[in-house]
Design a protein around this motif. Structure first.
Motif, PDB file in Angstrom:
ATOM      1  N   PRO B 275       0.789  -1.241  -0.171  1.00 58.48           N
ATOM      2  CA  PRO B 275       0.157  -0.007   0.118  1.00 58.48           C
ATOM      3  C   PRO B 275       0.953   1.254  -0.008  1.00 58.48           C
ATOM      4  O   PRO B 275       0.542   2.287  -0.214  1.00 58.48           O
ATOM      5  N   GLU B 276       2.033   1.194   0.453  1.00 54.14           N
ATOM      6  CA  GLU B 276       2.950   2.251   0.599  1.00 54.14           C
ATOM      7  C   GLU B 276       3.505   2.696  -1.006  1.00 54.14           C
ATOM      8  O   GLU B 276       4.215   3.766  -0.910  1.00 54.14           O
ATOM      9  N   PHE B 277       3.335   1.890  -1.898  1.00 55.94           N
ATOM     10  CA  PHE B 277       4.052   2.035  -3.227  1.00 55.94           C
ATOM     11  C   PHE B 277       3.229   3.109  -4.030  1.00 55.94           C
ATOM     12  O   PHE B 277       2.031   2.965  -4.119  1.00 55.94           O
ATOM     13  N   PRO B 278       3.986   4.134  -4.447  1.00 50.28           N
ATOM     14  CA  PRO B 278       5.251   4.251  -4.563  1.00 50.28           C
ATOM     15  C   PRO B 278       5.655   5.575  -3.662  1.00 50.28           C
ATOM     16  O   PRO B 278       6.899   6.075  -3.633  1.00 50.28           O
ATOM     17  N   PHE B 279       4.862   6.246  -2.914  1.00 54.34           N
ATOM     18  CA  PHE B 279       4.931   7.584  -2.431  1.00 54.34           C
ATOM     19  C   PHE B 279       5.088   7.329  -0.863  1.00 54.34           C
ATOM     20  O   PHE B 279       5.162   8.359  -0.067  1.00 54.34           O
ATOM     21  N   ALA B 280       5.329   6.217  -0.276  1.00 52.43           N
ATOM     22  CA  ALA B 280       5.525   5.961   1.257  1.00 52.43           C
ATOM     23  C   ALA B 280       6.354   4.928   1.478  1.00 52.43           C
ATOM     24  O   ALA B 280       5.984   4.368   2.606  1.00 52.43           O
ATOM     25  N   LEU B 281       7.181   4.812   0.905  1.00 55.43           N
ATOM     26  CA  LEU B 281       8.340   3.707   1.101  1.00 55.43           C
ATOM     27  C   LEU B 281       9.257   3.792   2.053  1.00 55.43           C
ATOM     28  O   LEU B 281      10.254   2.990   2.447  1.00 55.43           O
ATOM     29  N   GLU B 282       9.344   5.171   2.331  1.00 55.89           N
ATOM     30  CA  GLU B 282      10.585   5.807   3.088  1.00 55.89           C
ATOM     31  C   GLU B 282      10.931   4.861   4.307  1.00 55.89           C
ATOM     32  O   GLU B 282      12.129   4.570   4.145  1.00 55.89           O
ATOM     33  N   PRO B 283       9.890   4.356   5.054  1.00 53.61           N
ATOM     34  CA  PRO B 283      10.442   3.788   6.346  1.00 53.61           C
ATOM     35  C   PRO B 283      11.135   2.212   6.117  1.00 53.61           C
ATOM     36  O   PRO B 283      11.715   1.667   6.899  1.00 53.61           O
ATOM     37  N   ARG B 284      11.088   1.891   4.912  1.00 52.56           N
ATOM     38  CA  ARG B 284      11.536   0.726   4.755  1.00 52.56           C
ATOM     39  C   ARG B 284      12.860   0.520   3.972  1.00 52.56           C
ATOM     40  O   ARG B 284      13.553  -0.452   3.766  1.00 52.56           O
TER      41      ARG B 284
END
Lengths: 418, 418, 418, 418
Positions: B275-284
């Protein structure tokens, strides 16, 4: 220059921008404009391979100007109206302590930094700000005269290069910040002052409100905080500053340039306290959507110079500029490559990603860390050492084995009492 | 080769490098060398403001060559031995569907990409690889002839520009990958083939082992996986490929270019499901220390072409190069700005940060997300649509309201059954 | 009665206990003894099947005395010195509103509760405390006379049954607590008063310090807090109470009976604000090792009546008693079935579990939730409704569809503004 | 059978129950009924103060019969149709090794256990099952004859006490489980066999399918798994057993009695591998809503004997019974104190809690741990020692310092290689 803003009716915008091309920082702020700052260079260039974590010095302005220029351009494209010279820790006392075999003087690095910032600023609607920051001399209890001489030497380069205004930033002690402002004021340019403090105040416990009053009295027209804490914490600290200034019957403009890292558990010295600093902060990085919330909150509080510090990448600044586009009547150039609130995902191959091309989706996403064996918060480590403490003295020689042994012992002690 | 280097004497290194300056990719791999790949350009340049998420096309090679060149330089400096042309999704069928008002042909973009990659490669010890990837034509069930014609058109540019070798990468279906290899083989250059699959195999369930055998039989000398999954998952998939090739009595070299995001919960389509793709992947995002573990594991498994894809920043590649410095007998140029295992923190101002200037500290750090209200893992979203599915058809027109409504309905259905 | 305490040299202990068998609560506290309270009955018996969540009334004292008796026994065995009568929400106004077709009066329930508590207390070294708590009449703005009449009715049962002392507990408004204390004082027994508040004070913002002073002035000899917050938060609130009392030149004993749930994110109304209340609080449950820390901290702060409330199971109370065994000179009877700090794991089958039979291991364990898709913290929900608010009015009829619709709408509104 | 019950009219239910009052376990299962098991006694009674973690022996049946009786009653009230005798680890070889100064023989403990289970079973619709479990003799490589003699001794008590059926449960090695079944078959009662394994099979890697076939061939009519893994993992293992039995053309009934702890990261030996075992498992505890999902899933897979093991409290069993009430046509007695899906919260004081009185709310709640400094998952610790390994040998003497030193060294080694 100005790009098609579908959702804004702003033919006038172009005119406005052209009309005030040579406005300085104070004219803009006095007119109520929102000024977008740039992001931090030290961490961004560390990741790109041009800054060494530990010394953190900016000799790349001389050795790798193309890398520094490119980062300036990216922030300009993202909407920044201020190009800060990349002159962090470039005072001669710091360079001497950190430089080992460095072949460049502070003046050389700072001149190159001015040239790069000016070159890129002229490509768009941006001002150049020359900066000074806290010195090892102050931490080592050198005299006011000695510390001020260091600031003066740096400032003379900025004046010679005719930057648009000056920033005294990243100060943990209000006294040193005052000294810096007093020196910078002699340059005849507008002066901004920004401390790296949170709501608890400076390293001696001077409250944000009192710091603010002292900085305004020392002569800075713009005050605020930068680095060390996450956006919401920094905005909170500036809010306290503003309340202090207003209570004292004074006037100022306000700036904020926070980290792009979530640091909810930090107290006195911010992200430097975190066990992840500086090489494992990745999971704390803000998303662009976090930046929308930050920009909105900063605006609400009355801050009009809104930028970033460590951890900010160009897309973070772009998000700030996009959030405040309605107020500013302008979209950043870089938004040609960005669908507002993810709208360009409409053209993604996978249909379930196309379903995310909307604000409601991204405003509510709760980003997972992908690290189920890691915690959400850490235990900050803050030894409480400050100005004059032996462990903060710096010297040319690398840390000795004996010193490191002492430091490791202190760490062990600090942990067991946490 | 030099082993157990504390720090390399650069002079002797250069000699070694000079001696084999015109070795190609196969000579290097045949000699047992470790070849370091670069990182992904699409995500890195999206953050810098030059790629639009959604279309993901590389017209920046023409419009902003300085930005593309700079990223190449950073990866070279980080230790990369391969400069991949920035030609992702630059086939004419994709550009037509995604371009809206684009003014550039695939040939123009690809030629510019070759020039940039060659320019930077010549500045160091790197080879240039021209790349093709999966096409909308295949997903829309165009014929083998039509799809192959697309690959041929791209390849002709690479041959004309005389790149060092060719890569068919980012294929979800082994059949299309085979077609690509068959075309690329006609160019007379070494051919690598890399699929964006995990241990579960391609989109039709063809196992990594079988995919590998088919790619080797199609003619590729180097096989592996890229994108879609995190490093450890990708290494696992290549291990399965290798076992398949060996069981079939065949021979190949192996490559891996994973994400720099932790994706432990992903199955079939990797990070695109998140669900974070592509704009909320930072924490990974992986830390540099995660990269050390990845590089070591890839090496152990027998992979010798080790690079990165989406999420990799230059410092990630540098970490790979630093981990394998003992085997390679060389440190990357960018390590002049990096203390191995954090050793340069000895020169940090704060004593508790100096206490972190050692391997033991960073190997054991458990980085917190700073987001206590977010989970550790997400629920992947994978609709199982594949080649030929109506929702994957692409066309020049933007997604219609009707189509989007359909997609949102499907998403709602998918969620409620999750 | 007294069990072998290997590590304590306390032959005298037995004598001491015997010698003061008929000491009351004040004699014990005046002598500096630590008095261990019991845990909450409502939640424990809900899990066992004898209390209905929602109404939360204690008719089980009549309908299932064996279940209530057994829980008393377990707390006694765990080390509790106080058996509180299970009379929570057993005022007639509450029973009438909640009871639907209940066949029991408050007097019947409360008499049965006294009998059970007295029976078990006589089996060991425990006192019986009769309790009253906040009433729906107060929340509905009934008069002081009406509210006091409710307390009086309950108290008369306790006096008739000759309990050892009285507790006014679980008050959100200091005014109602004062009324309760004033009534209970007429009974001629020692009176303790405990509010369900945290450091932010009561529902009208009266600080813990001021609440404390008012309760002491109203006549209670023991004051403190119970329920609503986790142990460390409750201890903090009592610390503030103590400071207030001392500043006012008054004297009191202090008690604390917190939740056994971690609630770090709660503000005004504690765990009731949490979205997990009351049916998904499991992951927040304190371990026995958390209880050791709580007991130690409470002791340090100067609290001498230390027990628990919702979430406490017998083993939690035993951990409190074990932690304070050195100070008390006595181990709880139930410790015959518990190796201090896990020492009995020496006899576990698996060797790696045997390796955990030591304090250092359990003091440092960081218990995982096993729920990677759940967050660490929630967003508390607190509507700020208090005394007199229409939504707090209670009546005999079940909530109507119309009322529920209103409540759901308010919830939606509260969430969207969170 | 009654379906879609809002609430059952108790009278008709009783009749139904009366009609088949003396049905045995096989009659019920053959008729397609769902049989609800009870929960684990060892952990529940450890928390209540009657079982010692480490030895884990059930002498409380003799020393504290009221506590054991009460727990039986609570499970009966929660809907359990089977009262298992509390005879875990009550074989004489185990008692001898663990008992130190125990004054009770296995026969005494087991007879008392039978009396208690029978007494409570007669109060409702429940059967009594006598149980045996794995022995230290087997782990120490005693002969088949010796091990079988131990099972026989226990069984003779159950036959004498005329229990309804027999369970061989908690076996890590299928060979020992077969021996147990072979012995129990001689008793002439129905025999169930339940192993504490997950999808990876027994400690020697025998798959669940093969274990199942062997147990059926040994004579058990009911097979399944218990303990060691969380509900979904256990259901998965039983599904594999069922597939194995069906593939072999055999027939059986299926049972499952899992942990009430989430253990997604466990492999071979389940929760015993977790660093939190046994004293910090709290955050992993399933909610009642998790139990609804478990019960539904078990039913779907075709399991008809559905109960629980360690971590189950009475309310967990009640949730299982409530979920399957439509299929069973009966609500458990304890539901008189429980609003289905939280409906009784309609009578809660706070309006926002009233808003939670509905299924949709509780099905979607994501319970937070309240522990932001703790991770979501742990690193399991499994040394791979099994039958015959020196570290598993048990003896009467307490673990010596020398042995513990060895164990701690092994642990350190295991951790550093994790």
């Amino acid at each position: 220059m100005i790009h098609s803003i579908v959702w804004l009716k702003h033919e006038c915008t172009v005119q406005t921008v052209e009309g005030r091309r040579n406005w300085g920082i104070l004219e803009r702020l006095n007119a109520g404009e929102v000024v977008i700052g740039d992001g931090g260079f030290v961490i961004a260039l560390e990741k790109r391979g041009y800054v060494k974590a530990g010394p953190w010095t900016p000799e790349a302005t001389v050795t790798h100007p193309e890398a520094v220029r490119q980062l300036h351009r990216e922030f300009l494209r993202a909407g920044a109206n201020v190009m800060q010279t990349f002159t962090f820790y470039s005072s001669d006392d710091k360079l001497e302590n950190r430089g080992q075999s460095l072949k460049y003087t502070g003046a050389q690095i700072n001149e190159a930094a001015c040239d790069l910032a000016k070159e890129v600023a002229s490509e768009g609607d941006a001002l150049v700000a020359g900066g000074v920051c806290q010195t090892p001399s102050y931490l080592s209890c050198k005299s006011e005269t000695e510390v001020k001489a260091i600031f003066k030497k740096q400032m003379e380069v900025y004046i010679k290069k005719n930057v648009d205004f000056l920033i005294a930033e990243y100060f943990e002690h209000v006294e040193e910040a005052e000294w810096a402002v007093q020196v910078l004021k002699t340059g005849g340019k507008p002066v901004a002052a920004s401390m790296c403090i949170g709501p608890e105040g400076d390293m001696h416990g001077v409250s944000p409100a009192e710091c603010a009053v002292r900085l305004v009295k020392a002569g800075s027209q713009i005050i605020g905080v930068n680095c060390h804490f996450d956006p919401m914490t920094c905005v909170q600290a500036v809010k306290m500053m503003k309340a202090g200034v207003e209570k004292a019957g004074l006037k100022a403009h306000y700036m904020v340039q926070p980290l792009a890292y979530h640091t909810p558990e930090c107290n006195c010295q911010g992200h430097i306290e975190l066990p992840e600093f500086p090489f494992a902060l990745e999971p704390r990085t803000l998303t662009r959507w976090d930046m929308h919330k930050y920009a909105r909150e900063a605006y609400k509080v009355g801050i009009r110079f809104i930028g970033g510090c460590c951890g900010f990448e160009p897309y973070h600044i772009r998000a700030v500029a996009e959030e405040l586009a309605p107020e500013r009547g302008i979209m950043p150039p870089g938004s040609e490559k960005h669908g507002m609130w993810g709208s360009a995902l409409e053209m993604h191959t996978k249909p379930w990603v196309r379903a995310r091309s909307r604000r409601e989706y991204w405003e509510n996403v709760m980003p997972a860390s992908g690290r189920p064996k890691c915690p959400s918060l850490s235990t900050p480590e803050c030894w409480g050492v400050t100005k004059g403490h032996a462990d903060l003295l710096q010297h040319k020689e690398a840390t000795s084995t004996q010193e490191m042994k002492h430091v490791l012992e202190m760490q062990k002690k600090a942990k067991s009492s946490a």
